[in-house]
Write an enzyme that holds these catalytic residues in place. Structure first.
Site, PDB file in Angstrom:
ATOM      1  N   GLU A  83      -7.182   4.447   7.484  1.00 23.29           N
ATOM      2  CA  GLU A  83      -6.900   6.407   7.281  1.00 23.29           C
ATOM      3  C   GLU A  83      -8.178   6.884   6.658  1.00 23.29           C
ATOM      4  O   GLU A  83      -8.140   8.457   6.952  1.00 23.29           O
ATOM      5  CB  GLU A  83      -5.806   6.702   6.562  1.00 23.29           C
ATOM      6  CG  GLU A  83      -4.744   6.422   7.382  1.00 23.29           C
ATOM      7  CD  GLU A  83      -3.133   5.902   6.464  1.00 23.29           C
ATOM      8  OE1 GLU A  83      -3.446   5.595   5.371  1.00 23.29           O
ATOM      9  OE2 GLU A  83      -2.019   4.979   7.633  1.00 23.29           O
ATOM     10  N   ASN A 103       0.897  -0.493   0.123  1.00 19.46           N
ATOM     11  CA  ASN A 103      -0.032   0.042  -0.157  1.00 19.46           C
ATOM     12  C   ASN A 103       0.950   0.976  -0.193  1.00 19.46           C
ATOM     13  O   ASN A 103       1.455   1.224   1.431  1.00 19.46           O
ATOM     14  CB  ASN A 103      -0.467  -0.201   1.379  1.00 19.46           C
ATOM     15  CG  ASN A 103      -1.473   1.361   1.189  1.00 19.46           C
ATOM     16  OD1 ASN A 103      -2.037   1.910   0.478  1.00 19.46           O
ATOM     17  ND2 ASN A 103      -3.224   1.439   2.298  1.00 19.46           N
ATOM     18  N   SER A 150       2.372  -1.853  10.514  1.00 16.91           N
ATOM     19  CA  SER A 150       4.539  -1.676  10.502  1.00 16.91           C
ATOM     20  C   SER A 150       4.936  -3.569  10.311  1.00 16.91           C
ATOM     21  O   SER A 150       5.796  -3.142  10.573  1.00 16.91           O
ATOM     22  CB  SER A 150       4.801  -1.448  11.818  1.00 16.91           C
ATOM     23  OG  SER A 150       4.367  -0.394  12.010  1.00 16.91           O
ATOM     24  N   GLU A 209      -5.547  -4.431  10.619  1.00 18.34           N
ATOM     25  CA  GLU A 209      -5.039  -3.540  10.421  1.00 18.34           C
ATOM     26  C   GLU A 209      -5.114  -3.071  11.977  1.00 18.34           C
ATOM     27  O   GLU A 209      -5.519  -2.067  11.841  1.00 18.34           O
ATOM     28  CB  GLU A 209      -4.828  -2.717   9.434  1.00 18.34           C
ATOM     29  CG  GLU A 209      -4.776  -3.225   8.211  1.00 18.34           C
ATOM     30  CD  GLU A 209      -4.100  -2.562   7.238  1.00 18.34           C
ATOM     31  OE1 GLU A 209      -2.487  -2.608   6.941  1.00 18.34           O
ATOM     32  OE2 GLU A 209      -4.583  -1.522   6.804  1.00 18.34           O
ATOM     33  N   GLY A 254       2.105   2.624  11.043  1.00 17.05           N
ATOM     34  CA  GLY A 254       3.380   3.663  10.230  1.00 17.05           C
ATOM     35  C   GLY A 254       4.273   3.706  12.117  1.00 17.05           C
ATOM     36  O   GLY A 254       4.095   4.896  12.336  1.00 17.05           O
ATOM     37  N   GLY A 285       3.004  -1.358   4.262  1.00 19.88           N
ATOM     38  CA  GLY A 285       2.836   0.543   3.954  1.00 19.88           C
ATOM     39  C   GLY A 285       4.275   0.851   3.848  1.00 19.88           C
ATOM     40  O   GLY A 285       5.121   0.695   2.858  1.00 19.88           O
ATOM     41  N   GLY A 286       5.170   1.384   4.813  1.00 19.25           N
ATOM     42  CA  GLY A 286       6.427   2.240   5.261  1.00 19.25           C
ATOM     43  C   GLY A 286       7.271   1.191   4.888  1.00 19.25           C
ATOM     44  O   GLY A 286       8.035   1.728   3.419  1.00 19.25           O
ATOM     45  N   LYS A 346       0.048   4.194  -0.880  1.00 17.34           N
ATOM     46  CA  LYS A 346      -0.202   5.032  -0.127  1.00 17.34           C
ATOM     47  C   LYS A 346      -0.768   6.609  -0.509  1.00 17.34           C
ATOM     48  O   LYS A 346      -0.208   6.594  -2.245  1.00 17.34           O
ATOM     49  CB  LYS A 346       0.240   5.854   1.893  1.00 17.34           C
ATOM     50  CG  LYS A 346      -0.280   4.205   2.482  1.00 17.34           C
ATOM     51  CD  LYS A 346      -0.330   5.039   4.517  1.00 17.34           C
ATOM     52  CE  LYS A 346      -0.241   3.468   4.580  1.00 17.34           C
ATOM     53  NZ  LYS A 346      -0.758   3.234   6.404  1.00 17.34           N
ATOM     54  N   HIS A 360      -9.801   1.213   4.464  1.00 18.55           N
ATOM     55  CA  HIS A 360      -8.207   1.541   5.741  1.00 18.55           C
ATOM     56  C   HIS A 360      -8.624   2.292   6.690  1.00 18.55           C
ATOM     57  O   HIS A 360      -9.582   3.068   5.759  1.00 18.55           O
ATOM     58  CB  HIS A 360      -7.208   2.019   3.931  1.00 18.55           C
ATOM     59  CG  HIS A 360      -6.063   1.968   4.641  1.00 18.55           C
ATOM     60  ND1 HIS A 360      -5.403   2.976   5.767  1.00 18.55           N
ATOM     61  CD2 HIS A 360      -5.120   1.206   4.919  1.00 18.55           C
ATOM     62  CE1 HIS A 360      -4.315   2.767   6.224  1.00 18.55           C
ATOM     63  NE2 HIS A 360      -3.611   1.573   5.694  1.00 18.55           N
TER      64      HIS A 360
END
Ligand code: PGA
Length: 254
Positions: free
Chosen positions: A97, A9, A212, A167, A173, A233-234, A11, A95
């Site tokens: 967010e 993802n 994470s 999640e 994150g 993500g990251g 983002k 998601h």
């Protein structure tokens, strides 16, 4: 056996030059990963570019969001048919967010999932509790409600196309991954719920963990009985880190 699914993802990150730089490094690294599904969700503006880069590989692309309407006066929105036109096999919906920053309800998420399924795109339906909800002992209840409401429009014969992503908001994150045991507790709960709703098909739905995820943590997470993949993500912005996550089997004892 459920086929593992590792999804990136991205983002609101990356540009067209960076997509090519990523895929040039990433594709050879995962060339032999034929026992897993690999999915990349770039921003909408990069879907076309990504489709060109991954043509001829087994990597699939995904939208990060979708609007449930088919077309019309919805400035700035993207419809499921448009994602299908870009070759997307998946799209992320719900998601945290989007739930937190854009006020999206589970009812809205359910309409998005239904729109995707009409276009034969698999929804990756995200659920997860906040730290406050976990500390109040409400994690399972919150996830259960989100899941029930978000899957309300999915019929029994569509169930297997759905992917669920657990999640926990407090792990996204933050560098704070849920322990494999904490994640499995929720995944096990989700599994029973899916089986109750869809019968046998519920056992075939893949449940990803997200929050994470790193090359160092992916093997132990994936070793849990109801963790069938990761939504990353990251770490997915780095082709080497994401390739190590895709090749999670080889991360044992690292
Ligand atoms: P993270 O993001 O891996 O950076 O925690 C996961 C996600 O939000 O899907």
């Amino acid at each position: 056996m459920r086929r593992p699914i590792l999804a990136a993802n991205w983002k609101m990150n990356m540009n067209s030059a960076e997509v090519s730089a990523f895929t040039n490094q990433f594709i050879p690294l995962v060339a032999n990963a034929d026992e897993v599904d690999i999915v990349i969700a770039p921003p909408f503006t990069l879907l076309d570019r990504l489709a060109n880069e991954i043509a001829g590989t087994a990597i699939q692309s995904a939208g990060q969001n979708v609007n449930p309407e088919e077309s019309g006066a919805f400035t700035g929105e993207i419809a499921a048919g448009m994602l299908a036109d870009m070759g997307c096999a998946y799209a992320i919906v719900g998601h945290s967010e989007r739930r937190a920053l854009f006020g999206e309800s589970s009812e809205f998420v359910a309409r998005k999932a239904a729109a995707l399924l009409r276009h034969e795109i698999s929804p990756i339906v995200c659920v997860g509790e906040t730290l406050e909800q976990r500390d109040a002992g409400r994690a399972l209840e919150v996830v259960e409600t989100q899941l029930r409401e978000s899957l309300a429009g999915v019929s029994g014969d569509q169930a297997e196309q759905v992917v669920v992503a657990y999640e926990p908001v407090w792990a996204i994150g933050t560098g704070r991954t849920a322990t494999p045991e904490i994640a499995q507790e929720v995944h096990g709960h989700i599994r029973s719920q899916l089986s109750a709703q869809f019968g046998d098909a519920g056992n075939r739905i893949r449940i990803q963990y997200g929050g994470s995820v790193k090359p160092e943590t992916v093997y132990d997470l994936m070793s849990q009985p109801d963790i069938d993949g990761a939504l990353v993500g990251g770490a997915s912005l780095d082709p080497i880190a994401f390739s190590r996550i895709v090749l999670f089997q080889s991360q044992r004892n690292q």
